[in-house]
Scaffold this motif. Structure first.
Motif, PDB file in Angstrom:
ATOM      1  N   GLY A 245       0.287  79.867  92.662  1.00 21.81           N
ATOM      2  CA  GLY A 245       1.108  79.438  91.531  1.00 21.81           C
ATOM      3  C   GLY A 245       0.335  78.575  90.556  1.00 21.81           C
ATOM      4  O   GLY A 245       0.484  78.696  89.341  1.00 21.81           O
ATOM      5  N   VAL A 246      -0.521  77.689  91.081  1.00 15.26           N
ATOM      6  CA  VAL A 246      -1.367  76.854  90.227  1.00 15.26           C
ATOM      7  C   VAL A 246      -2.339  77.719  89.428  1.00 15.26           C
ATOM      8  O   VAL A 246      -2.537  77.527  88.224  1.00 15.26           O
ATOM      9  CB  VAL A 246      -2.145  75.821  91.081  1.00 15.26           C
ATOM     10  CG1 VAL A 246      -3.172  75.085  90.219  1.00 15.26           C
ATOM     11  CG2 VAL A 246      -1.186  74.836  91.720  1.00 15.26           C
ATOM     12  N   VAL A 247      -2.946  78.699  90.101  1.00 16.13           N
ATOM     13  CA  VAL A 247      -3.897  79.588  89.416  1.00 16.13           C
ATOM     14  C   VAL A 247      -3.171  80.435  88.369  1.00 16.13           C
ATOM     15  O   VAL A 247      -3.711  80.711  87.296  1.00 16.13           O
ATOM     16  CB  VAL A 247      -4.627  80.474  90.443  1.00 16.13           C
ATOM     17  CG1 VAL A 247      -5.532  81.483  89.737  1.00 16.13           C
ATOM     18  CG2 VAL A 247      -5.449  79.620  91.392  1.00 16.13           C
ATOM     19  N   ALA A 248      -1.932  80.857  88.668  1.00 19.66           N
ATOM     20  CA  ALA A 248      -1.144  81.612  87.690  1.00 19.66           C
ATOM     21  C   ALA A 248      -0.898  80.783  86.435  1.00 19.66           C
ATOM     22  O   ALA A 248      -0.982  81.285  85.311  1.00 19.66           O
ATOM     23  CB  ALA A 248       0.184  82.049  88.305  1.00 19.66           C
ATOM     24  N   ALA A 249      -0.590  79.494  86.624  1.00 24.89           N
ATOM     25  CA  ALA A 249      -0.423  78.602  85.466  1.00 24.89           C
ATOM     26  C   ALA A 249      -1.735  78.479  84.701  1.00 24.89           C
ATOM     27  O   ALA A 249      -1.755  78.439  83.472  1.00 24.89           O
ATOM     28  CB  ALA A 249       0.064  77.228  85.926  1.00 24.89           C
ATOM     29  N   GLY A 250      -2.855  78.428  85.457  1.00 21.85           N
ATOM     30  CA  GLY A 250      -4.156  78.361  84.813  1.00 21.85           C
ATOM     31  C   GLY A 250      -4.493  79.618  84.050  1.00 21.85           C
ATOM     32  O   GLY A 250      -5.289  79.579  83.092  1.00 21.85           O
ATOM     33  N   ALA A 251      -3.919  80.752  84.428  1.00 18.12           N
ATOM     34  CA  ALA A 251      -4.157  81.998  83.704  1.00 18.12           C
ATOM     35  C   ALA A 251      -3.517  81.983  82.329  1.00 18.12           C
ATOM     36  O   ALA A 251      -3.994  82.640  81.398  1.00 18.12           O
ATOM     37  CB  ALA A 251      -3.617  83.178  84.519  1.00 18.12           C
TER      38      ALA A 251
ATOM     39  N   GLY B 218      -6.070  86.193  87.360  1.00 18.41           N
ATOM     40  CA  GLY B 218      -5.212  87.235  87.919  1.00 18.41           C
ATOM     41  C   GLY B 218      -5.788  87.828  89.188  1.00 18.41           C
ATOM     42  O   GLY B 218      -5.068  88.055  90.177  1.00 18.41           O
ATOM     43  N   ILE B 219      -7.087  88.094  89.176  1.00 17.36           N
ATOM     44  CA  ILE B 219      -7.760  88.606  90.380  1.00 17.36           C
ATOM     45  C   ILE B 219      -7.622  87.608  91.537  1.00 17.36           C
ATOM     46  O   ILE B 219      -7.350  87.981  92.681  1.00 17.36           O
ATOM     47  CB  ILE B 219      -9.240  88.891  90.082  1.00 17.36           C
ATOM     48  CG1 ILE B 219      -9.362  90.046  89.084  1.00 17.36           C
ATOM     49  CG2 ILE B 219     -10.002  89.214  91.365  1.00 17.36           C
ATOM     50  CD1 ILE B 219     -10.776  90.280  88.588  1.00 17.36           C
TER      51      ILE B 219
END
Length: 417
Positions: free
Chosen positions: A242-248, A281-282
Motif C-alpha cells: 500500500g505504501v509503494v502504491a501511494a509512492g507510485a 507497480g512491479i
C-alpha cells in the motif's frame, strides 16, 4: 436537401437513445407498467426525434426548427412531470433531464458531432448508473469538509483577482496572486484524493486506499500504514504494498503540478515519472504475489487540504521556498537551488515543484528546474523509506525500501536517457 451524414447520424441518435433507455428501464424496472416516464422504446424515439429535428433545421436552414422542437419537447416533459408529481414517490426529475439530454445528443449526432454525443452519453450513463454509490459517498462527507471547500472557492473567486500579480520582494520571486493560485491548485488536487479516500471507506482494500491516498499525501499513507504494520506484523507485506502504491502516484502528481504551471516541464518529467510509476507497480505485484490485499484496515489519516489552516500552512511553506530559491539562486547559483530542493523535498515535494516550475516559466533554466525537482522527489522517496523503518520497523521497512528503491532507480535511469 439530405446531407450524406444524415443516415449514419440518425442511426447514432437512435443507438444513443436506446442506450440511455436501457439504463433507465433497468433502473426503474420495479415500477409498475405505465408508471415510468419513459422506457427503452421511448428513449430511442427521443434520440431519433432530436436527430430528425436537427436534420430538418439544417435542410430548411432554420435553427428555429430545432429550437422549437426542443422547447416543445421540454413543455411535454414538464406537463408529464406535473401530472406525475401528485404521487409523493415521484418527485425526482432525473429521467426527465436524461430525456432532454438524449434529445440534444441525437441532434448533435446528426449535426456532425457524433463523437461528442457518444462521449456525453457515456458520461450520462455513468452518472445514472452510480446513483446509490454517489449518495453513499455524499453521506460520508462531513459538514466541515463541505464548508472548507466552499471557503476556499470563495477565496479563489473573491480574493484571487484582488491580489497583486507583480512580485513584492526584492528578488522578484513572490507574486501574491501566483502564490494563491498555486495553493489552490495543489489543495484542489489533494482534496480529490482526500474525498476519494473518505468516500471509499476503510474496507476498500489496501491498494485502492494507497493509490487514492497517494493522490492526497503519500507521506500520510506511509506513516499510517507503517503504524499498522508495527501493530499487525503479519500484514506488513501487504501494508508495504500500500505504501509503494501511494509512492507510485506521487511522481504522476508531481508531473501534473509541474505541467500545469509550465507545459515545457512535461517533456522533461514525463519519462522519469512514468518509469517510477512502472517500477512501483512491479514492486506491488511482487509484494502481493503470495498475500491477499484485502485485509480490513483503517483508511490513512489524511488532513483535509482545504481547511483554511492547512491552506495557509501550504502558502507559508511555498512563500518561504520561493524566497529561498530566489536568494540562493542569486548568491550560490544552481547548487543553492539543488540544496534547497533536497531539504524541502524531504518533507514536502509540492512546494519545491511549484517553485522550480514557476522559476523556469519566468525565464529560469529548465535543466536546473528538472534536476531540482528530481532531487526533491528522490529526497522525498528516501524520507518515506526512513519513515517506514522508524515507525514500522524492519518488517515493514525492508519491503518498502525494495519497492521504492526499484521505483527510484528506474526513474533515475529514465532521467539520464
Amino acid at each position: 436537401m439530405t446531407h450524406p451524414s444524415d443516415m449514419p447520424g440518425l442511426g447514432t441518435a437512435l443507438a444513443l437513445g436506446l442506450l440511455v433507455g436501457i439504463e433507465r428501464g433497468w433502473s426503474l424496472r420495479e415500477q409498475p407498467a405505465g408508471a415510468r416516464v419513459a422506457g427503452v422504446r421511448t428513449f430511442g424515439l427521443i434520440g431519433l426525434l432530436g436527430g430528425v429535428a436537427a436534420m430538418l433545421s439544417r435542410s430548411f436552414d432554420s435553427p428555429a426548427i430545432l429550437g422549437g422542437a426542443f422547447v416543445g419537447f421540454a413543455i411535454l416533459l414538464t406537463a408529464g412531470y406535473v401530472a406525475s408529481a401528485e404521487r409523493p414517490t415521484s418527485l425526482g426529475i432525473t429521467t426527465e433531464m436524461a430525456a432532454l439530454l438524449t434529445f440534444a445528443f441525437g441532434a448533435l449526432a446528426v449535426a456532425g458531432h457524433a463523437l461528442v454525443a457518444a462521449a456525453s452519453t457515456v458520461a450520462v450513463l455513468v452518472l445514472l448508473s452510480t446513483k446509490d454509490r454517489l449518495h453513499r459517498w455524499v453521506d460520508r462527507l462531513r459538514e466541515k469538509e463541505i464548508g472548507a471547500a466552499i471557503t476556499l472557492l470563495l477565496l479563489s473567486v473573491v480574493l484571487l483577482p484582488l491580489l497583486p500579480s507583480e512580485p513584492v520582494d526584492p528578488w522578484g520571486a513572490v507574486a501574491p496572486r501566483a502564490v494563491l493560485w498555486m495553493v489552490i491548485l495543489v489543495a484542489g488536487l489533494s482534496f480529490v484524493g482526500y474525498i476519494a479516500v473518505r468516500a471509499i471507506g476503510p474496507r476498500s482494500g489496501l491498494l485502492t486506499t494507497g493509490l487514492l491516498g497517494g493522490l492526497a499525501s503519500s507521506t500520510a499513507v506511509t506513516l499510517s500504514f507503517s503504524r499498522m504494520a508495527r501493530v499487525e506484523p503479519s500484514h506488513a507485506r501487504v501494508l508495504a504494498a500500500g505504501v509503494v502504491a501511494a509512492g507510485a502516484v506521487m511522481p504522476l502528481r508531481v508531473l501534473a503540478v509541474a505541467t500545469m504551471l509550465n507545459r515545457e516541464m512535461a517533456s522533461r518529467l514525463a519519462l522519469p515519472a512514468g518509469a517510477m510509476t512502472v517500477g512501483a507497480g512491479i514492486a506491488c505485484v511482487w509484494l502481493l504475489r503470495r498475500q491477499e490485499a484485502t485485509s480490513p484496515v483503517a483508511a490513512p489519516l489524511i488532513e483535509n487540504p482545504l481547511e483554511l489552516g492547512t491552506a495557509l500552512k501550504l502558502a507559508g511553506i511555498l512563500v518561504t521556498i520561493l524566497l529561498l530559491v530566489g536568494v540562493l539562486r542569486e548568491r550560490a547559483g544552481d547548487w543553492g537551488v539543488y540544496a534547497i530542493a533536497v531539504v524541502s523535498g524531504s518533507v514536502d515535494v509540492d512546494a519545491i515543484t511549484m517553485s522550480l516550475s514557476k522559476m523556469a516559466a519566468d525565464g529560469g533554466s529548465l535543466d536546473v528546474a528538472t534536476r531540482g525537482i528530481a532531487l526533491a522527489v528522490g529526497a522525498n522517496t528516501l524520507f518515506k523509506t526512513g519513515l517506514a523503518f522508524s515507525v514500522g520497523g524492519a518488517t515493514a521497512g525492508r519491503p518498502v525500501a525494495l519497492g521504492l528503491g526499484l521505483s527510484l532507480a528506474l526513474g533515475a535511469v529514465a532521467l539520464l536517457i
